[in-house]
Structures are given as C-alpha cells and as structure tokens.
Design a protein around this motif. Structure first.
Motif, short mmCIF file in Angstrom:
data_model
loop_
_atom_site.label_atom_id
_atom_site.label_comp_id
_atom_site.label_asym_id
_atom_site.label_seq_id
_atom_site.Cartn_x
_atom_site.Cartn_y
_atom_site.Cartn_z
N VAL A 1 -56.28 -83.18 -94.12
CA VAL A 1 -56.05 -84.51 -94.21
C VAL A 1 -56.09 -85.03 -95.48
O VAL A 1 -55.51 -86.27 -95.68
CB VAL A 1 -57.26 -85.02 -93.26
N SER A 2 -57.23 -84.71 -96.49
CA SER A 2 -57.28 -85.08 -97.62
C SER A 2 -56.00 -84.76 -98.39
O SER A 2 -55.62 -85.96 -99.15
CB SER A 2 -58.67 -84.36 -98.30
N GLY B 1 -59.26 -78.59 -91.68
CA GLY B 1 -58.75 -79.70 -91.13
C GLY B 1 -59.02 -80.82 -92.32
O GLY B 1 -58.26 -81.71 -92.34
N LEU C 1 -53.65 -80.59 -85.69
CA LEU C 1 -54.98 -80.55 -85.63
C LEU C 1 -55.62 -80.30 -84.15
O LEU C 1 -56.61 -79.53 -83.85
CB LEU C 1 -55.61 -81.95 -86.27
N ALA D 1 -53.35 -87.25 -97.47
CA ALA D 1 -53.64 -88.60 -97.61
C ALA D 1 -53.24 -88.92 -99.21
O ALA D 1 -52.76 -90.08 -99.69
CB ALA D 1 -55.07 -89.07 -97.52
N LEU E 1 -49.03 -84.25 -87.93
CA LEU E 1 -50.57 -83.32 -88.52
C LEU E 1 -51.47 -83.59 -87.27
O LEU E 1 -52.31 -82.50 -87.16
CB LEU E 1 -51.05 -84.14 -89.78
N THR E 2 -51.54 -84.66 -86.53
CA THR E 2 -52.45 -84.84 -85.64
C THR E 2 -52.30 -83.84 -84.42
O THR E 2 -53.32 -83.14 -83.84
CB THR E 2 -52.54 -86.09 -84.77
N VAL F 1 -48.18 -88.37 -89.75
CA VAL F 1 -49.41 -88.40 -89.40
C VAL F 1 -49.43 -87.89 -87.84
O VAL F 1 -50.52 -87.25 -87.39
CB VAL F 1 -49.93 -89.75 -89.03
#
Length: 750
Positions: A405-406, A401, A374, A409, A370-371, A367
């Motif tokens: 994220v999808s 983006g 982004l 997840a 990835l953040t 997370v």
C-alpha cells in the motif's frame, strides 16, 4: 487471478540475470578493462569528484548521498577500486543467484539493489537513463517479492505473494501508459502525424542491421505501426489490471510483440529485457503449464454462466479497442492498392480532456485491483490449517500488505506527472512521503521516445585528429555510426554509455555536454583508459602510438541509404552531409580548452589516492587484467549462455527426479500382514473351528470388504493423479531447496 508461483520464480530468475548484465556492462566501462575510462582517476568524469569528504559523520554522508563508496577510505580503497569491487561483487552474486534458486532471496536482492544504487549515486550523466531508474525500482520490488530463505517459517507460508507481485503489474502499467501518453502530450508533429517511424529507425541511438531494412518499408506501413504502438501503450495497459485472465494474457502478448520488435531493430541494452521480465506479472501457473505442455487442473467454473459472461465481456473489450483505433485514426483499407490509410482525427485539446478523464479513474482502478489482491490473500491466510501457521501468515500479510500500500501510494506522485491537475490533487501526505524517499529511486516517472529527433537528418559528431593541422584523420567509435560502409552493430544487452552520450551531445551544442570537453582533453593527453572507450582494440585507434597534437569535432547529418532502382542493395549503409563545426581546433595548453575546463569544473587539482598494496586492491587489479581486450557483448553473451545452460541442466535433473521418485514409490513392495499375540492368524482360527464354515464365510466377507475398499482407493487415486502431478514438481523443488540449505549449513559448520 490464479496461482502465481511459477511466474514469480521465473521473474526472480530473470531479474538476477538482468542484474548480472547491468553490473558486468558497467564494470567494463569504469577503469582499465576493455571499455574503461568513464569514472576512473583519469576518466571523463572521475567518481571521486562526487564524494568530497567534508569531515561530516558517516551517517550524514550516507543520508546526503546513499552510496557504499563512502566506506572506501575506511577499507583502504580509493573510489575507483571500490567501484570496481562493487561491480564485481554484484556480478558474482547475481550470477550465483541465476544458478541457485536458494540465492534468489530477499536479502540477496537487497544487497544487489544497494550496490547498484551506490553506483547510480556517483554515475552522473552516464548513469542517468530511464532504464537505470527502472532497474532500481524493479530491483527494490524484488526485495518484497523474493522469499526469505534463511527463515524457514517465512518461506513456508507466503499467502501475500500475489500482493507484492501485483506491484510489478502496477509498475508495468505506469511505464507503458506514460510512454504512450507523453508521445502526444509533447505535441511532437511526427507522433501526431503518425510519421514517427519513418525517422525512428535511422535516428535512434544505435540501430541494428534490421533497422535498415525496416526503414525501407512503405510509409503507410510505418503509419499503421504508429497506430498499433498507441494501441499497445495507451489502451492495452488498462487490461493489466483486469480481473479477467484472458484479457491480461492478450495484453501480455501485445507487449511481447512490441518489445521483441524493438530488440530486433535497436540496441537498447537491458531495457527491453527488463520490460519483458515485468510482463511475467500478467501470467499465472496455468499458462506456464500450457507453455510446458503439462497437465493442469481445469477451471471448475469453465462452461458456467459466470464463465460465459466473462467471455462476452472480453469480446466486447477487444471490439471496443478495435473500434476506437479505427475511429480515432480513421483507418481505411484501399483494396485496389493493398494499403491502409490512417490519420489522427482528434485534437490536442480533446486528448488532454481524455487524459484528465482517465488519469484519476486509472488510480482508482489500481486501488480496486490492489484491494482485491489484499482481500484474497487475507482469506487465504484465514484458511491456513494450524494456529501457528495461520498466525505467521497473518503477520506476513500485514507487513507486506502495508509495504505494498505504501509503495502504491508514493508511486501516485510520479505517475500523475503526466497530467497537471491530477498531480495537484494528490494528498499532501503522499507527496511528503515521496519527497522523503525520492533519493533512493524507489519510484520514478517514465516516458520513452517523447519527441522524435533527427527529422531533418540524424546529427552525428565526428572527432578528427591531426599531428600537423593539415592532414586530419577521423576517430571512429566502435558502435555509433561513423564509417559510411560499416554495418550497424548488434550489442544488446550491453550499453556503451559514451556512444549513447555522443548521440545526445549531437542534438545540441558542446556547452550542453560539459563532459565532451573532458573527452577532448583526455584524448590529447593520450589516456589509454579513455582511448579504450572508443576502441577496445587500441591498435585500431589511429593515434595509438602517439597522441594527436590537434583535435576538432564536426557535426554531420546521416541518413540510411536506399535500395537501388533495380531492387539491389547499395554498397554503403549510410550517406552524410557536413553541417557545421561542433568543437573548435584545440591542443594542450590552448586558451579555449583551458577556459572550458575551468568553466565546467573539470580541472582536478586534488591528487588521487595512491593504489594500496593490500590484498583486495590487488585481486581487483588481477581480475581486471584477465578480461582486458575481451569484447563486452561477447563476454555478456558468454555469461548468459553459461547461466542458461546450467539452469537447463538443473531443470533436466529435476525432471529425472520427478520421473524416478514416483516409480520408486510404486515399486516398493507392500508389507505382509503378521499375526499378533492377541489376535491369531487365519489358519489357527480355522483349525479351532470344527466345520470351518463360519470362519470361511467371515473371510469371504472380509475379502469382499477389502476389495471394495481397494477399488475405492484406486478410484480416489485416479482422481487425485492430476492434482498430484501438479504438486509433485513444487514438492521436489522445495525438497531440493531444503537439501541445498542443509548442505550450506553443514558447510558453514565445517
């Protein structure tokens, strides 16, 4: 992370190459080519059995089983011909994409993914391998990573590229970490005892000749290799998500060493090539320039306090990994014997606690990583000049983006399969999303070499045929071990799917492999399509003139031979011992055979569609006839060689363009200044001045100013040479792309 333009381009090129290999290898095993008979009308598991037309609407059929083969009847094609056509289109499109960069487009990769998914849906047990699922998942990521070349604006600004390319790193982390963890969670005694590689080389599906030599290495070396495997597959993957560049590069080379050694010792089709391709996500432009021995602007922070702090952290990380391996596996050097002893000092309960401790923190590490991507991409979008470009870049960042994220997840569901409590803690909404898309193979769970098979000897099924039930002749396969004197094959990147399933069948009874009954039945019938699965050269098949009257199968155990006492090599590669009967003696009309066919639903009463005389089926039939009798590995390597050669030629052409274009620009003469009607030239002004002194002073001052400006310009030019050399290649590549696009548009207009 630095710029990733070159690794992304190289990744897309490699993916196009792997798609070509996958489609061609599968095409050669459908019907009527050099390795036909898996899915043909007279094959082992005809694909039409998976497409029962029940009168439902086309949309309902696509939802229940997403495959383009539902369209075959509407196009006047039978299922067999439609499968061949899909493979041919996929191979041609991927081959073109390897040669033309303009075809490495998001829409092209979408078509390739849909076509391979269509084959996967009807592939049954012969296509249910982890690398097929991995190709589909990586192929879908290519749809997000590749540019949309048909839309100029979308190709111009791609500040979101690091975000979508990061998904490949996350997939690589899931693949390698899970592959290392399952070896220990399976409680396999060979992995826990560090002796797995003493069996692996001879018990793997299709070993290479180098596997025989690797098998002769001492036991202590095999055990040390298992420790290194755990370090590469369990510890190193966490470095994939590190913000420190050198840690990622170190993890990259560790993965490369592992995959290359696997390629040299075993035939695992395109799987290891695909894994190496995914490792490109760990690189950046600077390292690619290092490979190419080209200049690159050095990091401005190099030598600063922050740089030294990162260097210290990197040393600490490598020291921690080394200390952990020495401690957990009790590594001790025996200097007298020149060996390294090792043993596992932790228990299964301790490892399970470790897994519970790191599984969810690894998710949060993902997370954070990835953040960071982004936020960095959003900042780059905000720094773009021009309102329209900034707006377009922001729209792209938002869309891709959200897609990233999808994907991240829903990937948490299969990733946490390795630890029960972590999987139970996944948010229900994420689980529902995963269930909704699971049929499309967007994300999958992985775990290779979970348990080591063949510890007491490699089980092999040997089929024998007879005309009189007295004299029996063994039926040898092209690639799997059988003949004791035949050397192991080298067939990468081709995957003979029947040989692979024969390896799995030998691990259990024939009732666990229903297709084996179909194989015996087709061989008794003398179906040429199935015979060519066993021997591409039908003349090498012992019953090519007349099908055998009786067939049976026995199970043997195989071992690699060992070097002789004097150090010389034995004449045979294998030795074997008879174990038991695998399949009883059967013949056409045999009661047992008929009952097994009925029990497994292999008695096909419906008649296949008659082959159409239309143009498309005839073209497919003609292409099939042109490649009949060609060796699959030879054909694949020929296509690979031609593709790489064409790409190298295009690269040399671009290199020449890069060298000639700046030279031509420098050789262009500067225009001479001309007088304007409102401003007289120097001679006229000097003639109007009585003394000429004032004008000369002005001219000298102007010349001094011009010289100073020229010196400043030359100094600025020297400073910008390095930056220009970095951008020149990308600029020329973009111009070549635009020229190709223009030629394509002109061709379409014509």
């Amino acid at each position: 992370m630095g710029y990733i333009t070159l690794p992304r381009r190289l990744f897309l090129w490699c993916m196009a190459l792997i798609y070509m290999v996958a489609f061609v290898s599968l095409y050669l095993q459908i019907p009527g080519v050099c390795f036909p008979g898996l899915y043909g009308n007279d094959g082992l598991l005809p694909a039409r059995w998976q497409l029962r037309y029940s009168g439902k609407a086309l949309w309902e059929q696509l939802l229940s089983s997403p495959t383009l083969l539902w369209l075959a009847p509407r196009l006047g094609l039978d299922t067999q011909t439609a499968m061949e056509l899909l493979c041919l289109l996929g191979a041609a499109l991927s081959l073109a994409a390897t040669v033309l960069e303009s075809l490495r487009d998001s829409l092209v990769f979408l078509f390739l993914w849909i076509m391979y998914l269509s084959m996967y849906q009807v592939g049954q047990v012969f296509l249910y391998f982890q690398w097929d699922s991995l190709l589909l998942e990586t192929g879908f990521l290519c749809v997000l990573i590749a540019p949309v070349t048909s839309l100029r604006g979308w190709r111009a600004g791609r500040e979101h590229d690091p975000v979508t390319f990061w998904l490949v790193r996350w997939l690589l982390f899931r693949l390698m970490f899970a592959s290392g963890v399952v070896k220990l969670t399976s409680r396999c005694p060979t992995w826990w005892g560090l002796t797995a590689l003493t069996y692996h080389y001879e018990t793997q599906c299709i070993p290479t000749p180098l596997a025989w030599f690797a098998h002769q290495l001492p036991v202590w070396w095999h055990k040390l290799s298992v420790v290194a495997t755990f370090a590469i597959e369990i510890a190193a993957p966490f470095l994939f998500l590190s913000p420190l560049r050198r840690l990622r590069l170190g993890a990259f080379y560790m993965q490369v060493v592992l995959q290359v050694l696997i390629i040299l010792s075993g035939n695992y089709n395109f799987f290891n090539l695909l894994t190496l391709t995914m490792c490109l996500s760990l690189l950046d432009d600077e390292h690619i320039y290092f490979w190419l021995r080209k200049k690159y602007t050095p990091n401005p922070n190099q030598g600063s306090l922050l740089w030294w702090a990162g260097f210290v952290v990197e040393i600490a990380v490598w020291a921690l990994i080394g200390f952990g391996m020495v401690t957990w596996f009790d590594l001790q050097i025996n200097w007298d014997k020149g060996t390294v002893s090792s043993r596992t000092v932790f228990t299964f309960h301790q490892f399970n606690q470790f897994l519970k401790t790191v599984t969810f923190p690894s998710v949060w590490l993902g997370v954070l990583s990835l953040t960071w991507e982004l936020v960095s991409s959003m900042f780059r979008c905000a720094c773009v000049e021009g309102f329209f470009k900034r707006f377009l870049g922001t729209v792209q960042w938002t869309v891709f983006g959200a897609a990233a994220v999808s994907m991240f997840a829903i990937s948490l569901v299969p990733f946490t399969f390795i630890e029960y409590d972590s999987n139970a803690s996944v948010w229900p909404g994420v689980r529902q999303g995963y269930d909704a898309v699971s049929r499309y193979q967007l994300v999958n769970s992985y775990g290779l070499f979970r348990r080591m098979t063949g510890v007491g000897g490699r089980p092999e099924v040997v089929i024998e045929g007879s005309m009189d039930k007295v004299t029996w002749t063994e039926i040898e396969f092209m690639y799997k071990p059988g003949n004791l004197s035949a050397p192991p094959s080298v067939i990468t990147p081709h995957q003979p799917r029947l040989d692979w399933q024969m390896w799995f069948a030998a691990l259990g009874t024939h009732t666990h492999s229903p297709w084996f009954t179909s194989l015996m039945y087709r061989l008794l019938q003398g179906k040429r399509d199935v015979i060519e699965l066993i021997q591409s050269d039908v003349s090498q098949y012992p019953f090519h003139q007349q099908p055998p009257t009786y067939l049976r199968a026995h199970r043997y155990k195989y071992w690699f031979t060992k070097t002789l006492a004097d150090g010389s090599y034995p004449q045979r590669w294998w030795r074997r011992v008879y174990i038991e009967e695998f399949y009883p003696t059967v013949y056409l009309g045999d009661t047992f055979l008929e009952s097994m066919l009925s029990q497994h639903g292999l008695k096909d009463k419906s008649l296949p569609r008659r082959v159409s005389e239309a143009a498309v089926p005839q073209v497919v039939k003609w292409v099939r006839s042109q490649v009949r009798g060609v060796s699959a590995p030879l054909l694949l390597w020929s296509l690979l060689f031609c593709s790489v050669t064409l790409c190298l030629l295009r690269g040399l052409q671009l290199e020449v363009t890069l060298k000639t274009k700046p030279t031509a620009a420098k050789a262009e003469p500067k225009p001479k200044p001309t007088a304007t009607p409102h401003q007289p030239d120097a001679k006229e002004a000097n003639s109007n001045d009585k003394d000429g002194l004032g004008q000369r002073q002005e001219e000298e001052e102007e010349r001094e100013e011009v010289d100073a400006e020229e010196d400043d310009a030359e100094e600025d030019e020297r400073r910008g040479e390095d930056e220009e050399s970095e951008r020149e290649e990308n600029d020329v590549l973009d111009e070549v792309e635009e020229e190709e696009d223009g030629e394509e548009e002109e061709g379409s207009v014509d």
